[in-house]
Write a protein that holds these residues in place. Sequence first.
Motif, PDB file in Angstrom:
ATOM      1  N   ASN A 121       0.827  -1.203   0.000  1.00 53.61           N
ATOM      2  CA  ASN A 121       0.000   0.000   0.000  1.00 53.61           C
ATOM      3  C   ASN A 121       0.860   1.251   0.000  1.00 53.61           C
ATOM      4  O   ASN A 121       0.511   2.255  -0.630  1.00 53.61           O
ATOM      5  CB  ASN A 121      -0.936  -0.006   1.209  1.00 53.61           C
ATOM      6  CG  ASN A 121      -2.008  -1.077   1.096  1.00 53.61           C
ATOM      7  OD1 ASN A 121      -2.257  -1.599   0.014  1.00 53.61           O
ATOM      8  ND2 ASN A 121      -2.618  -1.428   2.215  1.00 53.61           N
ATOM      9  N   ILE A 152       2.060   1.680  -3.466  1.00 51.30           N
ATOM     10  CA  ILE A 152       0.981   2.177  -4.321  1.00 51.30           C
ATOM     11  C   ILE A 152       0.713   3.652  -4.043  1.00 51.30           C
ATOM     12  O   ILE A 152       0.514   4.444  -4.969  1.00 51.30           O
ATOM     13  CB  ILE A 152      -0.288   1.334  -4.091  1.00 51.30           C
ATOM     14  CG1 ILE A 152      -0.065  -0.101  -4.595  1.00 51.30           C
ATOM     15  CG2 ILE A 152      -1.487   1.966  -4.801  1.00 51.30           C
ATOM     16  CD1 ILE A 152      -1.222  -1.034  -4.295  1.00 51.30           C
ATOM     17  N   GLN A 153       0.726   4.033  -2.749  1.00 49.35           N
ATOM     18  CA  GLN A 153       0.498   5.432  -2.401  1.00 49.35           C
ATOM     19  C   GLN A 153       1.604   6.308  -2.966  1.00 49.35           C
ATOM     20  O   GLN A 153       1.349   7.421  -3.438  1.00 49.35           O
ATOM     21  CB  GLN A 153       0.420   5.578  -0.874  1.00 49.35           C
ATOM     22  CG  GLN A 153       0.081   6.993  -0.412  1.00 49.35           C
ATOM     23  CD  GLN A 153      -1.254   7.458  -0.950  1.00 49.35           C
ATOM     24  OE1 GLN A 153      -2.251   6.763  -0.864  1.00 49.35           O
ATOM     25  NE2 GLN A 153      -1.273   8.644  -1.536  1.00 49.35           N
ATOM     26  N   THR A 154       2.841   5.790  -2.937  1.00 49.35           N
ATOM     27  CA  THR A 154       3.957   6.545  -3.521  1.00 49.35           C
ATOM     28  C   THR A 154       3.744   6.729  -5.022  1.00 49.35           C
ATOM     29  O   THR A 154       3.963   7.826  -5.565  1.00 49.35           O
ATOM     30  CB  THR A 154       5.280   5.803  -3.270  1.00 49.35           C
ATOM     31  OG1 THR A 154       5.481   5.664  -1.850  1.00 49.35           O
ATOM     32  CG2 THR A 154       6.452   6.566  -3.866  1.00 49.35           C
ATOM     33  N   ILE A 155       3.305   5.653  -5.701  1.00 48.39           N
ATOM     34  CA  ILE A 155       3.051   5.740  -7.145  1.00 48.39           C
ATOM     35  C   ILE A 155       1.921   6.727  -7.416  1.00 48.39           C
ATOM     36  O   ILE A 155       1.992   7.534  -8.358  1.00 48.39           O
ATOM     37  CB  ILE A 155       2.711   4.348  -7.703  1.00 48.39           C
ATOM     38  CG1 ILE A 155       3.943   3.430  -7.597  1.00 48.39           C
ATOM     39  CG2 ILE A 155       2.251   4.451  -9.153  1.00 48.39           C
ATOM     40  CD1 ILE A 155       3.657   1.988  -7.985  1.00 48.39           C
ATOM     41  N   ILE A 156       0.856   6.674  -6.581  1.00 54.48           N
ATOM     42  CA  ILE A 156      -0.264   7.602  -6.759  1.00 54.48           C
ATOM     43  C   ILE A 156       0.221   9.036  -6.605  1.00 54.48           C
ATOM     44  O   ILE A 156      -0.134   9.929  -7.400  1.00 54.48           O
ATOM     45  CB  ILE A 156      -1.386   7.289  -5.757  1.00 54.48           C
ATOM     46  CG1 ILE A 156      -2.046   5.944  -6.098  1.00 54.48           C
ATOM     47  CG2 ILE A 156      -2.435   8.400  -5.734  1.00 54.48           C
ATOM     48  CD1 ILE A 156      -3.069   5.485  -5.077  1.00 54.48           C
ATOM     49  N   SER A 157       1.060   9.280  -5.582  1.00 50.00           N
ATOM     50  CA  SER A 157       1.592  10.631  -5.374  1.00 50.00           C
ATOM     51  C   SER A 157       2.428  11.065  -6.566  1.00 50.00           C
ATOM     52  O   SER A 157       2.340  12.223  -7.017  1.00 50.00           O
ATOM     53  CB  SER A 157       2.429  10.664  -4.088  1.00 50.00           C
ATOM     54  OG  SER A 157       1.644  10.315  -2.954  1.00 50.00           O
ATOM     55  N   GLN A 158       3.253  10.136  -7.081  1.00 56.22           N
ATOM     56  CA  GLN A 158       4.062  10.473  -8.249  1.00 56.22           C
ATOM     57  C   GLN A 158       3.187  10.773  -9.461  1.00 56.22           C
ATOM     58  O   GLN A 158       3.459  11.710 -10.220  1.00 56.22           O
ATOM     59  CB  GLN A 158       5.016   9.325  -8.555  1.00 56.22           C
ATOM     60  CG  GLN A 158       6.103   9.132  -7.495  1.00 56.22           C
ATOM     61  CD  GLN A 158       6.949   7.895  -7.757  1.00 56.22           C
ATOM     62  OE1 GLN A 158       6.633   7.082  -8.618  1.00 56.22           O
ATOM     63  NE2 GLN A 158       8.040   7.765  -7.012  1.00 56.22           N
ATOM     64  N   LEU A 159       2.129   9.972  -9.646  1.00 52.76           N
ATOM     65  CA  LEU A 159       1.225  10.215 -10.772  1.00 52.76           C
ATOM     66  C   LEU A 159       0.497  11.544 -10.619  1.00 52.76           C
ATOM     67  O   LEU A 159       0.294  12.268 -11.603  1.00 52.76           O
ATOM     68  CB  LEU A 159       0.216   9.070 -10.880  1.00 52.76           C
ATOM     69  CG  LEU A 159       0.785   7.709 -11.309  1.00 52.76           C
ATOM     70  CD1 LEU A 159      -0.299   6.646 -11.254  1.00 52.76           C
ATOM     71  CD2 LEU A 159       1.382   7.792 -12.707  1.00 52.76           C
ATOM     72  N   GLU A 160       0.089  11.863  -9.382  1.00 47.85           N
ATOM     73  CA  GLU A 160      -0.564  13.151  -9.147  1.00 47.85           C
ATOM     74  C   GLU A 160       0.391  14.291  -9.427  1.00 47.85           C
ATOM     75  O   GLU A 160      -0.002  15.315 -10.022  1.00 47.85           O
ATOM     76  CB  GLU A 160      -1.087  13.217  -7.714  1.00 47.85           C
ATOM     77  CG  GLU A 160      -2.259  12.279  -7.444  1.00 47.85           C
ATOM     78  CD  GLU A 160      -2.695  12.283  -5.998  1.00 47.85           C
ATOM     79  OE1 GLU A 160      -3.794  11.761  -5.698  1.00 47.85           O
ATOM     80  OE2 GLU A 160      -1.935  12.790  -5.146  1.00 47.85           O
ATOM     81  N   CYS A 216       0.654  14.583 -13.083  1.00 53.88           N
ATOM     82  CA  CYS A 216      -0.537  15.223 -13.638  1.00 53.88           C
ATOM     83  C   CYS A 216      -0.462  16.734 -13.473  1.00 53.88           C
ATOM     84  O   CYS A 216      -0.732  17.488 -14.418  1.00 53.88           O
ATOM     85  CB  CYS A 216      -1.787  14.660 -12.954  1.00 53.88           C
ATOM     86  SG  CYS A 216      -3.340  15.254 -13.653  1.00 53.88           S
TER      87      CYS A 216
END
Length: 354
Positions: A193, A196-204, A207
């Motif tokens: 998790n 995944i949260q790190t990847i989400i932050s990177q994707l955000e 963006c």
Amino acid sequence: MDFPAGILRDGSPMESLEKQLICPICLEMFSKPVVILPCQHNLCRKCANDIFQASNPYWQNRGSVVSGGRFRCPSCRPVGRLERTTMGASPQWGCHPDGAVTLMGMSPRWGCHPDGDVTSLSSRPLKKGEHPMCKEHEDERINIYCVTCEVPTCSMCKVFGAHKDCEVAPLQSVFQGQKSELNNCISMLVAGNDRIQTIISQLEDSCRSTEENSEAAKRELCARFDALAELLEEKKSEMLQRITQEQGDKTSFIQGLIHQYKEQLEKSSRLVETAVQAMEEPNGAAFLMNAKQLIKTIVEASKGGKLEKIEQGYESMDAFTVSLDHLTEAVHALDFIPTEEDEEFFDGEEEEEE
């Protein structure tokens, strides 16, 4: 599933003592009171009663007690006889002279508490309402773990039920092992998790960066087109000025010629008027006195009165025609400068086409 070596073989003296306090049927600490068999093996009262009931289904018939029931030790398998007597308010198990089972409480060597409870390293058993019960034997607690089938079960299932030929282990040891395994799984999930949260932050972040870079690219593009439009506007103004200058020069020259021709026309008109008046003179002497000079003036005016003329097509402005075809093609060909990645992509497409 692998279990700690201490479950399968004797370890320290404390482990040996704890092993002696475990019932071979339910694999838990002895519950009060304890049955001491003639072979010196021990069982929980409930486990002994369950085995006896299973071995002697007709031991109790219509409320009467039938003596001399058979009982087989689950550890060493010797057969003995069991007598039941009434001592006080509750029945007690008594020892038969030929070596039957006795049930009079726990032997002092087990360290029995005065009220008959066991004192050991293990915790008290859970109450019936707090513990899962076996589906096959509704009065039996789930107290052992079948290693072969990998399911928790009860002692009766091990002795007489579906798991009698299976390998079993104490529920607590398997509980600790699987709890540790589940804890490791939770740790893996938490770590996953976090990733995944790190990847989400990177994707955000990507963006947001994409939006910011897009806005910057739009501003840059607008600025370049505005600069190009400004340059075109300046060039247009310059060329318009040149046309205006040429227009002024030509119109000035033509207007000058018009003025000269008007002056000549005015002079010629006056001479015509003078000549007409002379023609009206009836006296010959008077006519001749002025006629010769008048004729000379008219002839000189006719000869010397040639004025400058404009060439054919003088008024044309074809010299100021401009072709914007190449500029139009250049505007249509306007595009973004390809990056190295785009060049590699296009090169790969060309190779595939070949």
